[in-house]
Design an enzyme around this catalytic site. Structure first.
Site, PDB file in Angstrom:
ATOM      1  N   HIS A   1       0.816  -1.220   0.000  1.00 23.95           N
ATOM      2  CA  HIS A   1       0.000   0.000   0.000  1.00 23.95           C
ATOM      3  C   HIS A   1       0.851   1.273   0.000  1.00 23.95           C
ATOM      4  O   HIS A   1       0.334   2.358  -0.264  1.00 23.95           O
ATOM      5  CB  HIS A   1      -0.982   0.000   1.181  1.00 23.95           C
TER       6      HIS A   1
ATOM      7  N   ASP B   1      -0.027  -7.661   1.368  1.00 23.59           N
ATOM      8  CA  ASP B   1       0.513  -6.307   1.538  1.00 23.59           C
ATOM      9  C   ASP B   1       2.041  -6.283   1.647  1.00 23.59           C
ATOM     10  O   ASP B   1       2.609  -5.616   2.505  1.00 23.59           O
ATOM     11  CB  ASP B   1      -0.111  -5.640   2.766  1.00 23.59           C
TER      12      ASP B   1
ATOM     13  N   SER C   1       4.603   2.803   7.831  1.00 23.42           N
ATOM     14  CA  SER C   1       4.282   1.620   7.030  1.00 23.42           C
ATOM     15  C   SER C   1       5.482   1.201   6.186  1.00 23.42           C
ATOM     16  O   SER C   1       6.097   2.021   5.505  1.00 23.42           O
ATOM     17  CB  SER C   1       3.097   1.906   6.118  1.00 23.42           C
TER      18      SER C   1
END
Length: 540
Positions: free
Chosen positions: A165, A195, A275
Site C-alpha cells: 500500500h 501487503d 508503514s
C-alpha cells in the site's frame, strides 16, 4: 612666505614625533597587559575563573543557575545506563538499513480558473455546463505524493522490502537512503493480498554508511519481547520508537483487514509514514514489518500491527525468484459454522458445538475435488492443527509451495475421515458466465411461489435422472447473491432429495411455517460436473 613654510614644517615634524611616541606607548602597554594576563592564568587560574563568572553574571544582569554537580555513584542507575547502550547499539546497526520511500502518482484534476467551486453559481445545471460560457473545463494531470518506509535486505543487489500500500499505483518511486542519497526504484513484484512488495534500487552503488538487516524467525517471538519500530512517521525519516510485543497471531479478519495475514501486535509508537518500516528485536533482526494501526484519530494509541518476518521471507523469496508471489489454493468454497444459528445447525443435523468450515463446493479439477471433498463436508483440521473458520484454513496453506501435500481432517455425515490434498498454484481469474438478459422478463410472468420469493424460476422440464432445473435467476435476488444461476440443477433442499418444482415448494413452505427463521440449504449440480452447497437466507 618663506617664514610661513618653515613654521608649517616644524608643526608637521612635531606631530609625527608625538604620534610615534603614542604608538610605541600603546604597544608597550598592550604587551605588558598580555604578559600580566598570562601570568595570572598560569599562577592563579581559579581567580581568573571567578572573574569570568562574575563578569558573566554581571553581563546577564540577573540570576544564573548553579553549575552541574557531579552525580553520586548508584549501582542501579549504572545498570540502566549500561542497558541503554543496547538501544543506541540497535539504532547504529539498524538505521543504516532504513529507507524513506516517496511514491508519486499522476491523478487527473479538473482545471478551475475561478476562485470558487465549479458548481458555486450553477449547482443545478446539467453536467455538460461547467461554467458561465457553458464550456466543460479541461482536466489537468496533477502529481499526488505519498511517503512511507522500507528496509534493505540485500545490500549487494539493492533489494528493499516495503508494504504494497506504500507504492501501489505509483508512477515513480524514489528511495532516500541513510546516507541521504536518492535512487529510483522499480517494483520487482508485489503480493497485494498480504501487503508485501519487493523493490530494487536502480544504478545503486552502496556506500560504507549503509547496512542491510536480516530476518529473524518470527515463530520464536513471544508476548513481552522488546520491539523497536523504525520508520518515517509523518515523513520524519530515521525515527526510532520502542515498546514490547503485546500479542502474536492477531488475525486479519478480527482487525477488519483484508487478507490472510496474522500480525504481531506492539505498543511501540507507529504512525502514518511508518508503514513498510521494520520492527526489530534486541539483536537488531527484523521480526516484522510495520503495517497498520488501530486508532480513532489516525495517530498512534499504542496499538500497532506488523507482518511477521517468516511471512515476509516466504513472499519475498517467491517474488524475487518468480517475479510474483506464487500463491497456492485448495479450490473449495466454504462457509464458517460459527456463523450459523442454533436453528440452522439443527436443520443440518449438526451438533451445535461442532467447529470448522462447511464445504459448499469443490471446484472441478481443483486439489479439493481431486482429494474427494464434497458439499456438506466439514473441514476441522489441516495437518492435524484444528481450524475454526475458512480464514484459518487459508492461513494454513497460503504460504506453502505448489505441490505440497496436506492432511485434511473432515467430518462427513457424522463420521471423521482424513483426506490428502496436494495444493496447486492459484490459477488466474476467469470470467463466469452470466445469466441471459431476458431472465427478469420471464420472472415477472412467473406465478408467485416460495421459490420466486428467493428469485428462482424452476422448470417443469426433466433435469435427467434427478433434480429440478433452474430456468432463471432474478438479478439482485437472494438466489443470485448466493451464487445460483440459470442451468443449475437443485438436487436437495434441506438435505431432502427433490425431483419436481412441487417438491421444492413443499419443503420451502414447511420451513416457513416452522417459524424457526432458519436458512435454506440447497445441494446443486452444475453442467461442468461439479456440485455445490448453497445457503439461502431465512424466509425471504
Amino acid at each position: 612666505m618663506n617664514s610661513t613654510n618653515h613654521s608649517s614644517k616644524k608643526v608637521t615634524n612635531f606631530m609625527k614625533a608625538r604620534a610615534k611616541n603614542i604608538i610605541v606607548a600603546g604597544v608597550s602597554i598592550a604587551a605588558l597587559f598580555g604578559v600580566a594576563s598570562a601570568g595570572m592564568l598560569i599562577l592563579y587560574p581559579s581567580q581568573v575563573t571567578n572573574i569570568t563568572q562574575n563578569l558573566t553574571a554581571q553581563a546577564s544582569n540577573g540570576y544564573s543557575l548553579p553549575s552541574a554537580v557531579p552525580p553520586t555513584p548508584n549501582p542501579d542507575s549504572a545498570f540502566l545506563k549500561s542497558f541503554k547502550k543496547v538501544f543506541s547499539g540497535i539504532a547504529k546497526e539498524s538505521r543504516p538499513a532504513l529507507v524513506f520511500i516517496t511514491a508519486e502518482k499522476k491523478v487527473a484534476v479538473r482545471q478551475n480558473e475561478m476562485p470558487f467551486p465549479e458548481d458555486f453559481f450553477f449547482p443545478f445545471m446539467p453536467p455538460q455546463f461547467k461554467g458561465p460560457n457553458g464550456q466543460q473545463r479541461e482536466k489537468k494531470q496533477s502529481i499526488e505524493t505519498d511517503g512511507g518506509s522500507g528496509f534493505i535486505v540485500d545490500l549487494k543487489n539493492g533489494y528493499i522490502i516495503t508494504n504494497n500500500h506504500v507504492i501501489e499505483g505509483a508512477d515513480k518511486i524514489t528511495v532516500t537512503t541513510y546516507d541521504n542519497r536518492k535512487y529510483k526504484a522499480k517494483v520487482v513484484g508485489t503480493a497485494k493480498n498480504v501487503d508485501i512488495s519487493v523493490l530494487k534500487l536502480e544504478d545503486f552503488k552502496p556506500s560504507n554508511e549503509l547496512k542491510q538487516v536480516s530476518l529473524a524467525n518470527s515463530d520464536e517471538v513471544e508476548v513481552g519481547d522488546w520491539g523497536i519500530a523504525l520508520g518515517a512517521p509523518f515523513e520524519l525519516p530515521q525515527t526510532l520508537t520502542m515498546g514490547v510485543v503485546s500479542a502474536v497471531q492477531r488475525s486479519s479478519d478480527t482487525l477488519g483487514i483484508t487478507g490472510a495475514n496474522s500480525f504481531i501486535q506492539t505498543d511501540a509508537a507507529i504512525n502514518p509514514g511508518n508503514s513498510g518500516g521494520p520492527l526489530v528485536n534486541l539483536d537488531g533482526q527484523v521480526i516484522g514489518m510495520n503495517t497498520a494501526i488501530y486508532s480513532k484519530n489516525g495517530a498512534s494509541v499504542g496499538i500497532g500491527f506488523a507482518i511477521p518476518s517468516n511471512t515476509i521471507r516466504l513472499v519475498a523469496d517467491s517474488i524475487i525468484n518468480n517475479g510474483k508471489f506464487r500463491q497456492v489454493y485448495l479450490g473449495v468454497e466454504m462457509y464458517d459454522l460459527n456463523k450459523f444459528g442454533p436453528a440452522a445447525m439443527k436443520e443440518m443435523k449438526i451438533d451445535p458445538n461442532t467447529e470448522g468450515a462447511l464445504v459448499m463446493r469443490a471446484v472441478p479439477k481443483s486439489p479439493a475435488a481431486i482429494a474427494g471433498l464434497k458439499p456438506y463436508d466439514i473441514i476441522q483440521s489441516v495437518n492435524n492443527k484444528a481450524v475454526k473458520s475458512s480464514i484459518d484454513i487459508q492461513r494454513q496453506i497460503i504460504f506453502l509451495k505448489p505441490g505440497t501435500e496436506i492432511k485434511l481432517g473432515v467430518l462427513r455425515e457424522g463420521k471423521t475421515i482424513q483426506l490428502t490434498a496436494k495444493v496447486a498454484e492459484l490459477p488466474t481469474k476467469t470470467d463466469q458466465n452470466e445469466m441471459n438478459s431476458d431472465d427478469d422478463a420471464k420472472d415477472s410472468k412467473q406465478e408467485k411461489t416460495q421459490a420466486s420469493n428467493y428469485g428462482l424460476m424452476l422448470s417443469n422440464k426433466s433435469a435427467g435422472d434427478k433434480g429440478v432445473l433452474i430456468a432463471g435467476v432474478q438479478n439482485g435476488s437472494p438466489a443470485a447473491q448466493s451464487g445460483l444461476r440459470k442451468g443449475d440443477v437443485i438436487l436437495k433442499v434441506n438435505k431432502q432429495s427433490v425431483s419436481s418444482p412441487k417438491d421444492v415448494e413443499d419443503i420451502l413452505k414447511k420451513s416457513k411455517k416452522s417459524g424457526e427463521n432458519s436458512p435454506i440449504f440447497l445441494l446443486v449440480a452444475r453442467d461442468d460436473g461439479s456440485s455445490l452447497a448453497v445457503i439461502l437466507p431465512p424466509n425471504s
